[in-house]
Design a protein around this motif. Sequence first.
Motif, PDB file in Angstrom:
ATOM      1  N   LEU A 170     -92.005  16.488  15.943  1.00 45.65           N
ATOM      2  CA  LEU A 170     -92.904  17.021  14.915  1.00 45.65           C
ATOM      3  C   LEU A 170     -93.688  15.903  14.226  1.00 45.65           C
ATOM      4  CD1 LEU A 170     -90.756  19.770  13.126  1.00 45.65           C
ATOM      5  CD2 LEU A 170     -92.857  20.117  14.438  1.00 45.65           C
ATOM      6  N   LEU A 171     -93.035  14.768  14.016  1.00 49.08           N
ATOM      7  CA  LEU A 171     -93.696  13.660  13.336  1.00 49.08           C
ATOM      8  C   LEU A 171     -94.713  12.954  14.216  1.00 49.08           C
ATOM      9  CD1 LEU A 171     -90.649  12.095  11.449  1.00 49.08           C
ATOM     10  CD2 LEU A 171     -92.590  13.309  10.428  1.00 49.08           C
ATOM     11  N   GLY A 172     -94.507  12.973  15.523  1.00 51.78           N
ATOM     12  CA  GLY A 172     -95.434  12.312  16.425  1.00 51.78           C
ATOM     13  C   GLY A 172     -95.465  10.810  16.185  1.00 51.78           C
ATOM     14  N   PRO A 173     -96.639  10.177  16.257  1.00 57.95           N
ATOM     15  CA  PRO A 173     -96.735   8.726  16.085  1.00 57.95           C
ATOM     16  C   PRO A 173     -96.183   8.230  14.751  1.00 57.95           C
ATOM     17  CG  PRO A 173     -98.758   9.592  17.020  1.00 57.95           C
ATOM     18  CD  PRO A 173     -97.929  10.784  16.623  1.00 57.95           C
ATOM     19  N   GLU A 174     -96.216   9.090  13.711  1.00 56.20           N
ATOM     20  CA  GLU A 174     -95.686   8.682  12.402  1.00 56.20           C
ATOM     21  C   GLU A 174     -94.185   8.410  12.455  1.00 56.20           C
ATOM     22  OE1 GLU A 174     -98.123  10.628   8.785  1.00 56.20           O
ATOM     23  OE2 GLU A 174     -97.088  12.080  10.050  1.00 56.20           O
ATOM     24  N   GLY A 175     -93.506   8.980  13.447  1.00 56.06           N
ATOM     25  CA  GLY A 175     -92.060   8.834  13.534  1.00 56.06           C
ATOM     26  C   GLY A 175     -91.605   7.650  14.358  1.00 56.06           C
ATOM     27  N   LEU A 176     -92.530   6.838  14.830  1.00 57.38           N
ATOM     28  CA  LEU A 176     -92.174   5.718  15.693  1.00 57.38           C
ATOM     29  C   LEU A 176     -92.529   4.390  15.026  1.00 57.38           C
ATOM     30  CD1 LEU A 176     -93.432   7.157  19.087  1.00 57.38           C
ATOM     31  CD2 LEU A 176     -91.125   7.264  18.122  1.00 57.38           C
ATOM     32  N   GLY A 177     -92.008   3.317  15.566  1.00 57.74           N
ATOM     33  CA  GLY A 177     -92.314   1.998  15.052  1.00 57.74           C
ATOM     34  C   GLY A 177     -91.121   1.373  14.354  1.00 57.74           C
ATOM     35  N   GLN A 178     -91.215   0.062  14.102  1.00 59.30           N
ATOM     36  CA  GLN A 178     -90.103  -0.694  13.546  1.00 59.30           C
ATOM     37  C   GLN A 178     -89.726  -0.210  12.154  1.00 59.30           C
ATOM     38  OE1 GLN A 178     -90.153  -4.953  14.137  1.00 59.30           O
ATOM     39  NE2 GLN A 178     -89.172  -5.300  12.184  1.00 59.30           N
ATOM     40  N   GLN A 179     -90.662   0.347  11.441  1.00 56.56           N
ATOM     41  CA  GLN A 179     -90.387   0.768  10.072  1.00 56.56           C
ATOM     42  C   GLN A 179     -89.951   2.237   9.981  1.00 56.56           C
ATOM     43  OE1 GLN A 179     -94.266  -0.847   8.792  1.00 56.56           O
ATOM     44  NE2 GLN A 179     -93.131  -1.905   7.187  1.00 56.56           N
ATOM     45  N   ARG A 180     -89.534   2.815  11.110  1.00 60.27           N
ATOM     46  CA  ARG A 180     -88.998   4.177  11.140  1.00 60.27           C
ATOM     47  C   ARG A 180     -87.636   4.156  11.832  1.00 60.27           C
ATOM     48  NH1 ARG A 180     -92.837   3.699   8.582  1.00 60.27           N
ATOM     49  NH2 ARG A 180     -94.850   4.728   8.780  1.00 60.27           N
ATOM     50  N   PRO A 181     -86.652   3.464  11.265  1.00 61.72           N
ATOM     51  CA  PRO A 181     -85.350   3.347  11.927  1.00 61.72           C
ATOM     52  C   PRO A 181     -84.586   4.660  11.981  1.00 61.72           C
ATOM     53  CG  PRO A 181     -85.295   2.357   9.745  1.00 61.72           C
ATOM     54  CD  PRO A 181     -86.719   2.724  10.004  1.00 61.72           C
ATOM     55  N   VAL A 182     -83.663   4.730  12.927  1.00 56.95           N
ATOM     56  CA  VAL A 182     -82.740   5.853  13.051  1.00 56.95           C
ATOM     57  C   VAL A 182     -81.336   5.296  13.249  1.00 56.95           C
ATOM     58  CG1 VAL A 182     -84.515   7.339  14.076  1.00 56.95           C
ATOM     59  CG2 VAL A 182     -82.946   6.063  15.559  1.00 56.95           C
ATOM     60  N   LEU A 183     -80.345   6.073  12.858  1.00 53.36           N
ATOM     61  CA  LEU A 183     -78.959   5.662  13.035  1.00 53.36           C
ATOM     62  C   LEU A 183     -78.490   6.049  14.435  1.00 53.36           C
ATOM     63  CD1 LEU A 183     -76.926   4.376  10.988  1.00 53.36           C
ATOM     64  CD2 LEU A 183     -75.946   6.658  10.753  1.00 53.36           C
ATOM     65  N   VAL A 184     -77.790   5.130  15.105  1.00 51.71           N
ATOM     66  CA  VAL A 184     -77.208   5.442  16.419  1.00 51.71           C
ATOM     67  C   VAL A 184     -75.732   5.044  16.392  1.00 51.71           C
ATOM     68  CG1 VAL A 184     -79.365   5.255  17.701  1.00 51.71           C
ATOM     69  CG2 VAL A 184     -77.969   3.214  17.387  1.00 51.71           C
ATOM     70  N   PRO A 185     -74.805   5.955  16.698  1.00 52.45           N
ATOM     71  CA  PRO A 185     -73.380   5.646  16.592  1.00 52.45           C
ATOM     72  C   PRO A 185     -72.795   4.976  17.828  1.00 52.45           C
ATOM     73  CG  PRO A 185     -73.652   7.930  17.153  1.00 52.45           C
ATOM     74  CD  PRO A 185     -75.042   7.367  17.007  1.00 52.45           C
ATOM     75  N   ASN A 186     -73.474   5.135  18.961  1.00 53.85           N
ATOM     76  CA  ASN A 186     -72.904   4.655  20.227  1.00 53.85           C
ATOM     77  C   ASN A 186     -74.022   4.582  21.272  1.00 53.85           C
ATOM     78  OD1 ASN A 186     -73.363   7.384  20.946  1.00 53.85           O
ATOM     79  ND2 ASN A 186     -71.288   7.944  20.329  1.00 53.85           N
ATOM     80  N   GLU A 187     -73.659   4.283  22.518  1.00 51.06           N
ATOM     81  CA  GLU A 187     -74.675   4.127  23.563  1.00 51.06           C
ATOM     82  C   GLU A 187     -75.396   5.436  23.865  1.00 51.06           C
ATOM     83  OE1 GLU A 187     -74.246   1.013  26.752  1.00 51.06           O
ATOM     84  OE2 GLU A 187     -72.120   1.493  26.419  1.00 51.06           O
ATOM     85  N   ARG A 188     -74.690   6.535  23.797  1.00 49.50           N
ATOM     86  CA  ARG A 188     -75.360   7.819  24.035  1.00 49.50           C
ATOM     87  C   ARG A 188     -76.401   8.091  22.955  1.00 49.50           C
ATOM     88  NH1 ARG A 188     -78.511  10.760  26.344  1.00 49.50           N
ATOM     89  NH2 ARG A 188     -78.470  12.983  25.850  1.00 49.50           N
ATOM     90  N   GLY A 189     -76.056   7.774  21.713  1.00 52.53           N
ATOM     91  CA  GLY A 189     -77.031   7.919  20.642  1.00 52.53           C
ATOM     92  C   GLY A 189     -78.233   7.029  20.855  1.00 52.53           C
ATOM     93  N   LEU A 190     -77.992   5.806  21.330  1.00 50.32           N
ATOM     94  CA  LEU A 190     -79.095   4.899  21.627  1.00 50.32           C
ATOM     95  C   LEU A 190     -79.967   5.455  22.742  1.00 50.32           C
ATOM     96  CD1 LEU A 190     -80.486   2.131  21.219  1.00 50.32           C
ATOM     97  CD2 LEU A 190     -78.947   1.224  22.972  1.00 50.32           C
ATOM     98  N   ASP A 191     -79.346   6.001  23.784  1.00 49.85           N
ATOM     99  CA  ASP A 191     -80.110   6.592  24.884  1.00 49.85           C
ATOM    100  C   ASP A 191     -81.049   7.679  24.367  1.00 49.85           C
ATOM    101  OD1 ASP A 191     -78.904   4.983  26.781  1.00 49.85           O
ATOM    102  OD2 ASP A 191     -77.362   6.460  27.296  1.00 49.85           O
ATOM    103  N   ARG A 192     -80.531   8.529  23.508  1.00 44.68           N
ATOM    104  CA  ARG A 192     -81.343   9.626  22.957  1.00 44.68           C
ATOM    105  C   ARG A 192     -82.508   9.072  22.137  1.00 44.68           C
ATOM    106  NH1 ARG A 192     -77.575  13.035  19.420  1.00 44.68           N
ATOM    107  NH2 ARG A 192     -79.526  14.186  19.043  1.00 44.68           N
ATOM    108  N   ALA A 193     -82.224   8.042  21.339  1.00 46.13           N
ATOM    109  CA  ALA A 193     -83.267   7.463  20.495  1.00 46.13           C
ATOM    110  C   ALA A 193     -84.353   6.802  21.343  1.00 46.13           C
ATOM    111  CB  ALA A 193     -82.646   6.453  19.534  1.00 46.13           C
ATOM    112  N   VAL A 194     -83.931   6.048  22.354  1.00 43.35           N
ATOM    113  CA  VAL A 194     -84.889   5.358  23.215  1.00 43.35           C
ATOM    114  C   VAL A 194     -85.757   6.360  23.965  1.00 43.35           C
ATOM    115  CG1 VAL A 194     -85.111   3.884  25.245  1.00 43.35           C
ATOM    116  CG2 VAL A 194     -83.527   3.256  23.418  1.00 43.35           C
ATOM    117  N   GLU A 195     -85.155   7.447  24.405  1.00 40.66           N
ATOM    118  CA  GLU A 195     -85.915   8.497  25.099  1.00 40.66           C
ATOM    119  C   GLU A 195     -87.019   9.058  24.214  1.00 40.66           C
ATOM    120  OE1 GLU A 195     -83.060  11.373  26.366  1.00 40.66           O
ATOM    121  OE2 GLU A 195     -82.083   9.995  27.777  1.00 40.66           O
ATOM    122  N   CYS A 196     -86.823   8.999  22.900  1.00 39.03           N
ATOM    123  CA  CYS A 196     -87.834   9.494  21.957  1.00 39.03           C
ATOM    124  C   CYS A 196     -88.861   8.428  21.592  1.00 39.03           C
ATOM    125  CB  CYS A 196     -87.155   9.997  20.689  1.00 39.03           C
ATOM    126  SG  CYS A 196     -86.160  11.484  20.893  1.00 39.03           S
TER     127      CYS A 196
END
Length: 313
Positions: free
Chosen positions: A80-106
């Motif tokens: 929904l956020l599109g480009p606004e949701g990406l970039g170094q200043q839009r961090p997300v929490l990742v608990p493990n490698e699967r969480g990282l995989d999901r984040a990277v896919e986005c």
Amino acid sequence: MTMPSLPMTEPMPGMPDRVTIYEVGPRDGLQNEAAAVPVEVKAEFVRRLLAAGLETVELTSFVPQKWVPQLGDAEELLELLGPEGLGQQRPVLVPNERGLDRAVECGVTSVAIFGSATETFARKNLNRSVAESVQMFAPVVKRALDAGAWVRAYVSMCFGDPWEGPVPVEQVVDVCLRLMDLGCDQLSLGDTIGVGTPGHVLRLLDALDDAGIGPDQSAVHFHDTYGQALANTMAAIRRGVRVVDASTGGLGGCPYARSATGNLATEDLVWALDGLGIEHGADLAQLVQTSTWMAAQLGRPAPSRVVRALAGG
């Protein structure tokens, strides 16, 4: 009586010219809400925060939905956020490698891991010992860094633990060193249950500095359970910390530590920084409007004292 809309500016010796506000409202602020917050509301919340001038906004967490149901819509939020949701200043929490995989896919390029200074909370939050959690985070951090991502390490329970009581400073420093040795770019020191006081804050920062982690590498993350969050923050800033975690409206809590109440309110922080003449980039009036709007979505007043004063309730 007419309330002032801005404080009078009076600089104080030893304070910096600028502080970075690390906004955690969309993630830490909403993760403990009992009623589901629609993803469209979350996206609008982020847009309003960005429009208010907040540059660093932590968006969500890629934890399994069964752990934190409120944040089970991470992928949909970023879409929904599109480009606004990406970039170094839009961090997300990742608990493990699967969480990282999901984040990277986005397309995420900035992530945070969430460790604990105490064994009990590590077990309750991650179902692992402190040592096991560091082992779990090691490949997450390595893969993220190899992909060119920015990585933050949260350490919770730095000042006290509801099960273990006071946490020795040396114990906190040891865990911080283990996480920063993985290669993380920034350390966030969490007072998860809000029991810290300014002298304790300074002692921990000094001990970290002696161990090789300077205040320029650290952020502070205070909860306001005992009304100490702003005082602790001012002490940390004067000691050299330049990144402060805050949540618009003072929203927040922790699903695994019920004694954790709201975060330092972004508006309360901004009022104090404005009064000291410290730059931060945020517009107080727009933040107050955003908190008032979000409070209406949640069906209760914002905890922030500044919001209540300026919004008239």
